[in-house]
Enzyme design. Structure first.
Site, PDB file in Angstrom:
ATOM      1  N   ARG A   1       1.115  -1.069   0.055  1.00 36.83           N
ATOM      2  CA  ARG A   1       0.388   0.047  -0.060  1.00 36.83           C
ATOM      3  C   ARG A   1       1.096   1.655   0.538  1.00 36.83           C
ATOM      4  NH1 ARG A   1      -3.391  -3.409   3.625  1.00 36.83           N
ATOM      5  NH2 ARG A   1      -5.478  -3.556   2.734  1.00 36.83           N
TER       6      ARG A   1
ATOM      7  N   LYS B   1       3.161  11.975 -11.147  1.00 39.31           N
ATOM      8  CA  LYS B   1       2.457  10.417 -12.603  1.00 39.31           C
ATOM      9  C   LYS B   1       3.227   9.083 -12.111  1.00 39.31           C
ATOM     10  CE  LYS B   1      -0.778  13.990 -15.588  1.00 39.31           C
ATOM     11  NZ  LYS B   1      -1.131  14.121 -16.765  1.00 39.31           N
TER      12      LYS B   1
ATOM     13  N   GLU C   1      11.566  18.533 -24.626  1.00 39.62           N
ATOM     14  CA  GLU C   1      10.830  18.683 -23.869  1.00 39.62           C
ATOM     15  C   GLU C   1      10.984  19.827 -23.089  1.00 39.62           C
ATOM     16  OE1 GLU C   1       7.802  17.418 -23.469  1.00 39.62           O
ATOM     17  OE2 GLU C   1       7.360  14.774 -23.686  1.00 39.62           O
TER      18      GLU C   1
ATOM     19  N   LYS D   1       8.095  22.947 -14.561  1.00 39.34           N
ATOM     20  CA  LYS D   1       6.896  21.535 -14.550  1.00 39.34           C
ATOM     21  C   LYS D   1       7.317  21.832 -13.003  1.00 39.34           C
ATOM     22  CE  LYS D   1       5.374  17.312 -15.155  1.00 39.34           C
ATOM     23  NZ  LYS D   1       5.845  15.873 -15.811  1.00 39.34           N
TER      24      LYS D   1
ATOM     25  N   GLU E   1      -4.341  17.678 -12.564  1.00 39.52           N
ATOM     26  CA  GLU E   1      -4.651  18.001 -14.007  1.00 39.52           C
ATOM     27  C   GLU E   1      -5.796  18.067 -13.901  1.00 39.52           C
ATOM     28  OE1 GLU E   1      -2.196  16.159 -16.576  1.00 39.52           O
ATOM     29  OE2 GLU E   1      -3.760  16.660 -18.340  1.00 39.52           O
TER      30      GLU E   1
ATOM     31  N   ARG F   1      -2.558  22.047 -15.765  1.00 36.77           N
ATOM     32  CA  ARG F   1      -1.174  21.312 -15.245  1.00 36.77           C
ATOM     33  C   ARG F   1      -1.451  20.614 -16.984  1.00 36.77           C
ATOM     34  NH1 ARG F   1       0.588  16.361 -12.526  1.00 36.77           N
ATOM     35  NH2 ARG F   1       2.021  15.377 -13.344  1.00 36.77           N
TER      36      ARG F   1
ATOM     37  N   ASN G   1       0.943  19.333 -22.120  1.00 36.94           N
ATOM     38  CA  ASN G   1       0.872  19.011 -23.250  1.00 36.94           C
ATOM     39  C   ASN G   1       1.097  19.106 -24.343  1.00 36.94           C
ATOM     40  OD1 ASN G   1      -0.243  16.330 -22.053  1.00 36.94           O
ATOM     41  ND2 ASN G   1      -2.108  17.496 -21.261  1.00 36.94           N
TER      42      ASN G   1
ATOM     43  N   HIS H   1       1.521  17.530 -27.945  1.00 41.63           N
ATOM     44  CA  HIS H   1       1.005  16.386 -27.749  1.00 41.63           C
ATOM     45  C   HIS H   1      -0.137  15.862 -28.414  1.00 41.63           C
ATOM     46  CE1 HIS H   1       4.438  17.159 -24.305  1.00 41.63           C
ATOM     47  NE2 HIS H   1       4.062  15.179 -24.255  1.00 41.63           N
TER      48      HIS H   1
ATOM     49  N   HIS I   1       0.899  12.388 -30.378  1.00 41.69           N
ATOM     50  CA  HIS I   1       0.488  11.062 -29.937  1.00 41.69           C
ATOM     51  C   HIS I   1      -0.343  10.823 -31.449  1.00 41.69           C
ATOM     52  CE1 HIS I   1      -0.608  12.277 -25.013  1.00 41.69           C
ATOM     53  NE2 HIS I   1       1.293  11.773 -25.579  1.00 41.69           N
TER      54      HIS I   1
ATOM     55  N   HIS J   1       8.912   9.218 -28.305  1.00 38.95           N
ATOM     56  CA  HIS J   1       7.678  10.536 -27.869  1.00 38.95           C
ATOM     57  C   HIS J   1       7.775  11.742 -28.218  1.00 38.95           C
ATOM     58  CE1 HIS J   1       5.281  11.971 -25.759  1.00 38.95           C
ATOM     59  NE2 HIS J   1       5.819  12.646 -24.642  1.00 38.95           N
TER      60      HIS J   1
HETATM   61  N1  LIG Z   1       4.866  10.331 -15.809  1.00 35.18           N
HETATM   62  C1  LIG Z   1       4.888  11.570 -16.099  1.00 35.18           C
HETATM   63  O1  LIG Z   1       4.833  12.407 -16.334  1.00 35.18           O
HETATM   64  C2  LIG Z   1       5.773  11.606 -17.582  1.00 35.18           C
HETATM   65  C3  LIG Z   1       6.162  12.310 -18.682  1.00 35.18           C
HETATM   66  C4  LIG Z   1       6.783  12.491 -20.216  1.00 35.18           C
HETATM   67  C5  LIG Z   1       7.138  11.121 -20.773  1.00 35.18           C
HETATM   68  N2  LIG Z   1       6.464   9.655 -19.474  1.00 35.18           N
HETATM   69  C6  LIG Z   1       6.620   8.461 -20.347  1.00 35.18           C
HETATM   70  O2  LIG Z   1       8.292   8.406 -20.406  1.00 35.18           O
HETATM   71  C7  LIG Z   1       8.238   7.223 -21.360  1.00 35.18           C
HETATM   72  C8  LIG Z   1       9.270   7.869 -22.181  1.00 35.18           C
HETATM   73  O3  LIG Z   1      10.358   8.164 -21.353  1.00 35.18           O
HETATM   74  P1  LIG Z   1      12.302   7.604 -21.932  1.00 35.18           P
HETATM   75  O4  LIG Z   1      11.806   8.400 -23.417  1.00 35.18           O
HETATM   76  O5  LIG Z   1      12.852   8.244 -20.592  1.00 35.18           O
HETATM   77  O6  LIG Z   1      11.732   6.406 -22.600  1.00 35.18           O
HETATM   78  P2  LIG Z   1      12.390   5.227 -22.031  1.00 35.18           P
HETATM   79  O7  LIG Z   1      12.694   4.999 -20.377  1.00 35.18           O
HETATM   80  O8  LIG Z   1      12.497   3.734 -22.646  1.00 35.18           O
HETATM   81  O9  LIG Z   1      14.114   5.036 -22.441  1.00 35.18           O
HETATM   82  C9  LIG Z   1      14.644   5.324 -23.808  1.00 35.18           C
HETATM   83  C10 LIG Z   1      15.856   4.569 -24.597  1.00 35.18           C
HETATM   84  O10 LIG Z   1      17.024   4.826 -23.859  1.00 35.18           O
HETATM   85  C11 LIG Z   1      17.444   4.222 -22.752  1.00 35.18           C
HETATM   86  N3  LIG Z   1      18.610   4.741 -21.449  1.00 35.18           N
HETATM   87  C12 LIG Z   1      17.921   5.120 -20.158  1.00 35.18           C
HETATM   88  N4  LIG Z   1      18.705   6.114 -19.736  1.00 35.18           N
HETATM   89  C13 LIG Z   1      20.218   6.125 -20.850  1.00 35.18           C
HETATM   90  C14 LIG Z   1      20.930   6.341 -20.110  1.00 35.18           C
HETATM   91  N5  LIG Z   1      21.493   7.499 -19.178  1.00 35.18           N
HETATM   92  N6  LIG Z   1      22.336   5.866 -21.293  1.00 35.18           N
HETATM   93  C15 LIG Z   1      21.422   4.603 -22.376  1.00 35.18           C
HETATM   94  N7  LIG Z   1      20.389   4.152 -22.514  1.00 35.18           N
HETATM   95  C16 LIG Z   1      19.866   4.755 -21.543  1.00 35.18           C
HETATM   96  C17 LIG Z   1      16.940   2.927 -21.843  1.00 35.18           C
HETATM   97  O11 LIG Z   1      17.165   1.544 -22.191  1.00 35.18           O
HETATM   98  C18 LIG Z   1      15.773   2.988 -23.210  1.00 35.18           C
HETATM   99  O12 LIG Z   1      15.892   2.136 -24.142  1.00 35.18           O
HETATM  100  C19 LIG Z   1       6.980   7.132 -22.308  1.00 35.18           C
HETATM  101  O13 LIG Z   1       6.307   5.586 -21.636  1.00 35.18           O
HETATM  102  C20 LIG Z   1       6.000   7.955 -21.409  1.00 35.18           C
HETATM  103  O14 LIG Z   1       5.229   7.625 -20.913  1.00 35.18           O
HETATM  104  C21 LIG Z   1       6.155   9.846 -18.320  1.00 35.18           C
HETATM  105 ZN   LIG Z   2       6.063  14.792 -23.227  1.00 34.83          ZN
END
Ligand SMILES: NC(=O)c1ccc[n+]([C@@H]2O[C@H](COP(=O)([O-])OP(=O)(O)OC[C@H]3O[C@@H](n4cnc5c(N)ncnc54)[C@H](O)[C@@H]3O)[C@@H](O)[C@H]2O)c1
Ligand SMILES: [Zn+2]
Length: 371
Positions: A124, A146, A188, A229, A239, A243, A247, A250, A254, A269
């Site tokens: 929990r 999030k 971003e 942020k 949101e 917030r 987007n 986005h 998307h 992304h």
């Molecule tokens: N929670 C939120 O508010 C929020 C906001 C934006 C995006 N997201 C989510 O984030 C995700 C995308 O995140 P991302 O772009 O970091 O993707 P990811 O976590 O898949 O990382 C991208 C790639 O980079 C590699 N990687 C990460 N750090 C590294 C490093 N230091 N050296 C070498 N390789 C490395 C990973 O292994 C992966 O292959 C999506 O699922 C999206 O929905 C969440």
């Molecule tokens: Zn984004």
């Protein structure tokens, strides 16, 4: 600019600090021990990040008197689902963590969202610390609480608002990120300038190279992004209003991610967001809200750093404009026939428009993506 900076996230009794700087992994054990009192942690990471950086983190934790259990998952968006959530949650329970111990998310946004959600449901709610390793995670996903996973119904549809107790953004780990993933995260960063910080956007136009090269500008850009942020999240954690400005770009982005079936070889992304932000500015020009000069400036800068800026920049075939429009309509930001879009009156002057006529969006898309 110093080698390290702190951005506080002000959320009452759930407030926490984001530490940003060079060499923070070396100090992770010390910081986590001092700030959380944890003696035992689980480190959730993916195989790419673990191969490059896990030993470094484990050693640092050990030096701070913290014992750790690694939990590794396959890299990529597919790990953000029920199956991996079950594996990770069970592994957290197997690690014999107690109250006061913590789950560390050590990776990109996939790991942050997955590990954060697992931390929110195991016993929990366990303690939670983010050590983001992608630029996108350092400036966006690790901030704001999030967490969640994807389901067959779509992205991020199951999850929780769950704030970490601490975020450690070590800017050195970004040196191992691929140039393409780095650029995608940069989209971003630019977004915060385009939302409501025109001076920051102008600063980025001059200083982007230092950010890419790992100069002091990198720490500064990440700090401004986290502060932006954090400000929005402090005003509207769940949101219900402001917030949504985060987007920007986005809704179009998307739709393009859906159209390319989340195939990262074609579009990741941040690239979708870059194209989406350019489209949002061009659409705002078409709606007589913003000047063409501003739209051109946004496009020029994003192209200059190497990001895609138009639908035509995406490799391979794409569905026609009316299909893209269907994807937009399916996006969560649709209310009673009218579309909610983040539009702009110019650089740094974005706003939430709740009554955008779908017909205007469709004719704009037909212009931008003639088939
Ligand atoms: N929670 C939120 O508010 C929020 C906001 C934006 C995006 N997201 C989510 O984030 C995700 C995308 O995140 P991302 O772009 O970091 O993707 P990811 O976590 O898949 O990382 C991208 C790639 O980079 C590699 N990687 C990460 N750090 C590294 C490093 N230091 N050296 C070498 N390789 C490395 C990973 O292994 C992966 O292959 C999506 O699922 C999206 O929905 C969440
Ligand atoms: Zn984004």
């Amino acid at each position: 600019m110093s080698e390290q900076t702190t951005v506080p996230v002000k959320l009452g009794d759930r407030s926490y600090d984001i530490l940003i700087g060079s060499g923070l992994i070396d100090r992770a054990g010390q910081e986590i021990a001092a700030r959380t009192g944890a003696r035992r942690v689980a480190i959730v990471s993916d195989e790419n990040v673990a191969a490059l950086h896990l030993q470094h983190l484990t050693d640092s934790l050990k030096a701070g008197g913290i014992e750790s259990t690694p939990i590794l998952v396959t890299p990529g968006e597919k790990s953000k689902g029920f199956a991996t959530l079950e594996t990770v949650t069970n592994a957290i329970l197997s690690a014999r963590l107690e109250r006061g111990d913590i789950v560390i998310a050590f990776g990109g946004g996939v790991i942050g969202d997955l590990a954060g959600f697992a931390a929110s449901i195991a016993r929990r709610g366990m303690g939670f610390v983010q050590i983001p390793t992608s630029l996108l995670a350092q400036v966006d996903s690790s901030v704001g609480g999030k967490t969640g996973i994807n389901t067959a119904h779509g992205k991020n549809l199951v999850g929780a608002f769950y704030q970490p107790q601490l975020v450690l953004a070590d800017t050195d780990v970004l040196d191992t990120l691929s140039p393409r993933e780095f650029r995608a995260g940069y989209a971003e960063v630019a977004k915060y300038g385009l939302i409501d910080r025109p001076d920051f956007f102008a600063w980025l136009e001059k200083n982007w190279q230092g950010i890419f090269d790992g100069g002091p500008e990198r720490i500064q850009a990440i700090a401004v992004s986290c502060q932006s942020k954090a400000d929005v999240v402090a005003r509207d954690e769940r949101e219900t209003g402001d917030r949504a400005l985060l987007n920007l770009g986005h809704t179009f982005g998307h739709a393009l991610e859906t159209a390319t079936h989340y195939d990262s070889a074609r579009l990741v992304h941040g690239e979708g967001v870059a194209i989406g932000m350019v489209l949002a500015h061009q659409f705002s020009v078409k709606m007589n809200l913003a000047s063409d000069d501003d739209a051109k400036r946004v496009e020029a800068h994003l192209r200059h750093v190497g990001l895609p800026v138009s639908i035509g920049d995406i490799p391979g075939e794409l569905p026609p404009a009316d299909k893209l429009m269907d994807y937009i309509a399916q996006d969560k930001k649709v209310a009673r026939g009218a579309l909610t879009f983040i539009l702009t009156r110019g650089i740094g002057q974005s706003f939430i428009a709740r009554d955008v006529p779908p017909s205007a969006v469709l004719s704009f898309l037909q212009e931008k993506h003639p088939k």
